[in-house]
Design a protein around this motif. Structure first.
Motif, PDB file in Angstrom:
ATOM      1  N   LEU A  14       0.849  -1.189   0.000  1.00  0.00           N
ATOM      2  CA  LEU A  14       0.000   0.000   0.000  1.00  0.00           C
ATOM      3  C   LEU A  14       0.884   1.238   0.000  1.00  0.00           C
ATOM      4  CD1 LEU A  14      -2.610  -0.937   2.772  1.00  0.00           C
ATOM      5  CD2 LEU A  14      -3.025  -0.794   0.317  1.00  0.00           C
ATOM      6  N   PRO A  15       0.537   2.247  -0.774  1.00  0.00           N
ATOM      7  CA  PRO A  15       1.312   3.488  -0.709  1.00  0.00           C
ATOM      8  C   PRO A  15       1.233   4.085   0.700  1.00  0.00           C
ATOM      9  CG  PRO A  15      -0.186   3.489  -2.596  1.00  0.00           C
ATOM     10  CD  PRO A  15      -0.523   2.296  -1.762  1.00  0.00           C
ATOM     11  N   TRP A  16       2.308   4.723   1.129  1.00  0.00           N
ATOM     12  CA  TRP A  16       2.345   5.276   2.484  1.00  0.00           C
ATOM     13  C   TRP A  16       1.214   6.276   2.697  1.00  0.00           C
ATOM     14  CZ3 TRP A  16       2.790  10.363   3.635  1.00  0.00           C
ATOM     15  CH2 TRP A  16       3.291  11.218   2.656  1.00  0.00           C
ATOM     16  N   GLN A  17       0.801   6.980   1.639  1.00  0.00           N
ATOM     17  CA  GLN A  17      -0.293   7.944   1.770  1.00  0.00           C
ATOM     18  C   GLN A  17      -1.607   7.245   2.115  1.00  0.00           C
ATOM     19  OE1 GLN A  17       1.762   7.648  -0.889  1.00  0.00           O
ATOM     20  NE2 GLN A  17       2.426   9.651  -1.641  1.00  0.00           N
ATOM     21  N   VAL A  18      -1.836   6.081   1.527  1.00  0.00           N
ATOM     22  CA  VAL A  18      -3.052   5.311   1.820  1.00  0.00           C
ATOM     23  C   VAL A  18      -3.012   4.832   3.268  1.00  0.00           C
ATOM     24  CG1 VAL A  18      -4.328   3.188   1.272  1.00  0.00           C
ATOM     25  CG2 VAL A  18      -3.444   4.637  -0.576  1.00  0.00           C
ATOM     26  N   ILE A  19      -1.854   4.340   3.689  1.00  0.00           N
ATOM     27  CA  ILE A  19      -1.706   3.893   5.077  1.00  0.00           C
ATOM     28  C   ILE A  19      -1.954   5.060   6.023  1.00  0.00           C
ATOM     29  CG2 ILE A  19      -0.074   2.995   6.792  1.00  0.00           C
ATOM     30  CD1 ILE A  19       1.247   1.418   4.459  1.00  0.00           C
TER      31      ILE A  19
END
Length: 173
Positions: A14-19
């Motif tokens: 998962l992209p860090w932004q989504v996390i």
């Protein structure tokens, strides 16, 4: 040195932004649930509900990442998402049980314990990206907490809290 840099490089599916959004939404929803408990002056209030919700979301994101890791792609390794739900439920049930007490023939803390359990479920949904479930659970939980407390007060089902040092009231809190 390259191995050390690679160890700390983002290696999530998962992209860090989504996390970050999933965890932030979990904190926000946990805060909404804990706000009423804070207003009711309960021991597990705003911060506790926020942390329970955040922790559940973190466990959900970790579970998603573990399943996607190449080291666990072997046919011998099986992912069972129900185990995640069971583990979070058991852990939070243990924590919530600590707030439930039986004193002088009265049970107290059930609502706080149930709120923490709901915060965990809401965080799990947020961590998995199940936004509709997380939002509806939070909205309905906050509605139940706020409206039922108001209704109980109006119908005089529960005596007002005694802040004057005398005997405590029989609120289920």
């Amino acid at each position: 040195m390259d191995a050390l840099i690679a160890e700390f490089a983002p290696a999530t599916t998962l992209p860090w932004q989504v996390i970050a959004v999933r965890l932030a939404v979990a904190v926000l929803l946990g805060g909404i649930l804990g706000f009423e408990r804070e207003l009711a002056d309960r021991p597990a209030g705003l911060r506790t509900h926020m942390l329970v919700c955040l922790a559940s979301a973190v466990f959900a994101v970790i579970a998603l990442e573990i399943v996607a890791m190449p080291v666990f792609s072997d046919d011998q390794v099986r992912a069972d998402p129900i185990r995640l739900v069971e583990a979070i439920t058991a852990g939070v049930a243990f924590l919530a049980a600590g707030f439930i007490i039986f004193k002088r023939g009265e049970v107290r803390g059930l609502t706080t314990g149930a709120g923490m359990w709901l915060a965990a479920a809401t965080g799990l949904a947020a961590g998995l990206g199940l936004w509709t479930i997380a939002g509806l659970a939070c909205f309905l939980g906050a509605l139940v907490l706020a409206l039922m407390r108001r209704l109980e007060t109006q119908l005089d089902l529960k005596p007002p809290k005694n802040h004057g040092g005398g005997q405590a009231s029989s609120q289920d809190g």
